[in-house]
Design a protein around this motif. Structure first.
Motif, mmCIF file in Angstrom:
data_model
loop_
_atom_site.group_PDB
_atom_site.id
_atom_site.type_symbol
_atom_site.label_atom_id
_atom_site.label_comp_id
_atom_site.label_asym_id
_atom_site.label_seq_id
_atom_site.Cartn_x
_atom_site.Cartn_y
_atom_site.Cartn_z
ATOM 1 N N UNK A 182 0.819 -1.220 0.000
ATOM 2 C CA UNK A 182 0.000 0.000 0.000
ATOM 3 C C UNK A 182 0.850 1.265 0.000
ATOM 4 N N UNK A 183 2.153 1.129 0.258
ATOM 5 C CA UNK A 183 3.024 2.307 0.371
ATOM 6 C C UNK A 183 3.944 2.497 -0.830
ATOM 7 N N UNK A 184 3.861 1.606 -1.826
ATOM 8 C CA UNK A 184 4.858 1.657 -2.898
ATOM 9 C C UNK A 184 4.766 2.926 -3.740
ATOM 10 N N UNK A 185 3.603 3.590 -3.743
ATOM 11 C CA UNK A 185 3.462 4.817 -4.524
ATOM 12 C C UNK A 185 3.703 6.078 -3.677
ATOM 13 N N UNK A 186 4.060 5.890 -2.407
ATOM 14 C CA UNK A 186 4.350 7.031 -1.535
ATOM 15 C C UNK A 186 5.699 7.631 -1.918
ATOM 16 N N UNK A 187 5.792 8.965 -2.033
ATOM 17 C CA UNK A 187 7.072 9.584 -2.404
ATOM 18 C C UNK A 187 8.203 9.195 -1.450
ATOM 19 N N UNK A 188 9.338 8.784 -2.028
ATOM 20 C CA UNK A 188 10.582 8.470 -1.312
ATOM 21 C C UNK A 188 10.499 7.184 -0.488
ATOM 22 N N UNK A 189 9.387 6.446 -0.628
ATOM 23 C CA UNK A 189 9.322 5.142 0.042
ATOM 24 C C UNK A 189 9.974 4.104 -0.873
ATOM 25 N N UNK A 190 10.918 3.335 -0.337
ATOM 26 C CA UNK A 190 11.597 2.329 -1.139
ATOM 27 C C UNK A 190 12.023 1.162 -0.269
ATOM 28 N N UNK A 194 17.658 2.655 -3.753
ATOM 29 C CA UNK A 194 16.500 3.277 -4.392
ATOM 30 C C UNK A 194 16.234 4.681 -3.888
ATOM 31 N N UNK A 195 15.653 5.503 -4.768
ATOM 32 C CA UNK A 195 15.312 6.881 -4.388
ATOM 33 C C UNK A 195 13.880 6.984 -3.870
ATOM 34 N N UNK A 196 13.026 6.044 -4.277
ATOM 35 C CA UNK A 196 11.641 6.065 -3.819
ATOM 36 C C UNK A 196 10.749 7.041 -4.559
ATOM 37 N N UNK A 197 11.196 7.516 -5.735
ATOM 38 C CA UNK A 197 10.355 8.464 -6.478
ATOM 39 C C UNK A 197 9.829 7.867 -7.781
ATOM 40 N N UNK A 198 10.390 6.728 -8.214
ATOM 41 C CA UNK A 198 10.027 6.163 -9.516
ATOM 42 C C UNK A 198 8.555 5.848 -9.663
ATOM 43 N N UNK A 199 7.989 5.128 -8.689
ATOM 44 C CA UNK A 199 6.584 4.726 -8.792
ATOM 45 C C UNK A 199 5.647 5.905 -8.578
ATOM 46 N N UNK A 200 6.018 6.809 -7.666
ATOM 47 C CA UNK A 200 5.178 7.982 -7.465
ATOM 48 C C UNK A 200 5.195 8.866 -8.702
#
Length: 449
Positions: free
Chosen positions: A401-409, A414-420
């Motif tokens: 549920x958090x994979x699209x949260x900014x900077x969550x990786x 990982x930077x955590x911005x790709x999916x967002x």
């Protein structure tokens, strides 16, 4: 059987009425039977009156029976204790029909009461009206939402907004609209949807109003809290070592402040100082890069829509990653239903989304034995969805549920911005991106246009 008895009674009386005049003329020709002639006249009149009464009695019962239906009266009871079997059976049938009608009426009233209570419990405001604006239904949620009392016509709702009645009439079926209203210092953010239908030759429209302000506010608050947690984590990860390292460097010079400047120029002190300053610079650059990534996330270019060949688009992705697929021993394939399939999108932005998703799949496949990655499209043209599948490590249920949260990786580098970033690009295309995953079996990202 009922009608046979009634029919037989009518026929018998008609025959008697017909025979009586014949007897009258016969008796009249006999001079000594004057009294009998008078009796036959009286009898004939009485027969006619009885026939009229017999027929009128039936008409009267039928009239009462149909009136009961017209006025929905299920309390009417016909007398079943009569000597005349025709009327007795007829009254029994009437009573059975009225009783059945009463049961239907009770069931209808029960359904109506259930419907009313259900409407009152629904948290969505509902308003139904005809072409003239006459209100047919209005539940409590609507009145509480707009703070109005009972009203009979939508023209009375101009107190909410001067254009509100006209908006209700113009709202078309099926399409949802978002509207803002200020009602007694309250800002309402409403999702409005209407449907029209005919009921007994009357055109009716039902409009539903759902207050989405709380949901939007809650979503914004949740997103803000997640973003603050991520920012706090990333910034603390960079600032804490910088603070500790700079403090250590300060201690080196403060402890040696009483010594001569020559002692401070010791090679060990200089080496430690340079190493500390380089580390501080490196972490500072990392923090700057983190902030730049956030700026990139919030400043996306406006998409330039055009028709793109899906086959050429996916072929470019295959060519771009061909060497990496070969090096990682990944079996890649893409499938389009028709070589002529096209997509209405911004080619650069959608390519970026596909690159992000393929890159994630490659990382997820590193621990798999048989590595497969595929991209497929829907059957529609223009394409309505694209699916990216792999059989890699997958996404654990507790973090999906958090994979699209900014900077969550979940990746170390990982930077955590790709999916967002991908989700924002899909929103610019009025589309969505969704994910489902079964760890170590299947992970599937769906781009819905």
């Amino acid at each position: 059987m009922i009608y046979k008895r009634f029919y037989f009674g009518i026929v018998l009386q008609v025959i008697l009425i017909s025979i009586t005049p014949l007897l009258f003329f016969y008796v009249y020709s006999q001079e000594y039977m004057l009294v009998t002639t008078g009796s036959l006249v009286v009898l004939w009149v009485l027969q006619i009156l009885y026939l009229l009464h017999y027929v009128n009695k039936t008409n009267h019962d039928l009239s009462r029976f149909f009136d009961a239906f017209q006025y929905q009266d299920s309390t009417l009871v016909f007398n079943e204790k009569r000597n005349d079997k025709a009327f007795k059976n007829l009254h029994q049938s009437f009573n059975q029909i009225i009783k059945a009608f009463g049961k239907v009426k009770i069931e209808k009233e029960k359904d109506f009461i259930f419907f009313q209570h259900t409407l009152e419990l629904v948290g969505i405001g509902l308003l139904a009206f005809d072409r003239k604006g006459n209100v047919k239904l209005c539940n409590s949620a609507f009145k509480e939402l707009f703070l109005v009392n009972d009203f009979t016509n939508i023209s009375e709702l101009s107190c909410i907004d001067n254009e509100f009645p006209d908006f209700l009439q113009r709202t078309k079926s099926g399409k949802q609209k978002l509207r803002n209203y200020l009602v007694k210092n309250r800002i309402l953010k409403l999702a409005v949807k209407a449907t029209s239908f005919k009921l007994e030759e009357k055109e009716l429209k039902v409009v539903a109003f759902q207050d989405i302000k709380n949901a939007i506010d809650k979503g914004e608050m949740d997103a803000m809290h997640k973003l603050i947690r991520v920012f706090t984590h990333e910034i603390m990860n960079s600032v804490s070592p910088i603070s500790m390292l700079s403090g250590s460097l300060i201690d080196i010079y403060e402890k040696n402040s009483e010594n001569s400047h020559e002692d401070l120029l010791d090679e060990g002190v200089i080496s430690n100082t340079l190493m500390g300053l380089k580390t501080i610079r490196k972490r500072s650059k990392g923090l700057i890069a983190f902030v730049d990534e956030y700026k990139n996330l919030t400043h996306l270019p406006k998409p330039h829509f055009e028709l793109i060949s899906v086959d050429k688009l996916l072929m470019q992705i295959q060519t771009l990653f061909a060497e990496e697929f070969k090096a990682e021993n990944i079996q890649f394939e893409y499938h389009v239903n028709d070589k002529g399939q096209e997509l209405i999108a911004d080619e650069k932005l959608i390519t970026q989304v596909l690159i992000n998703l393929v890159r994630n799949s490659i990382d997820a496949l590193k621990t798999s034995d048989e590595k497969t990655l595929s991209i497929s499209t829907g059957e529609a043209n223009p394409v309505n969805f694209i699916i990216i599948r792999d059989n890699g490590a997958g996404i654990p249920e507790e973090v999906i549920d958090n994979v699209f949260t900014p900077f969550f990786t979940t990746k170390e580098a990982g930077s955590g911005i790709g999916l967002n970033l991908s989700r924002q690009i899909m929103r610019l295309h009025s589309g969505t991106i969704a994910v489902r995953s079964k760890p170590n079996r299947l992970t599937e990202f769906t781009l819905q246009f």
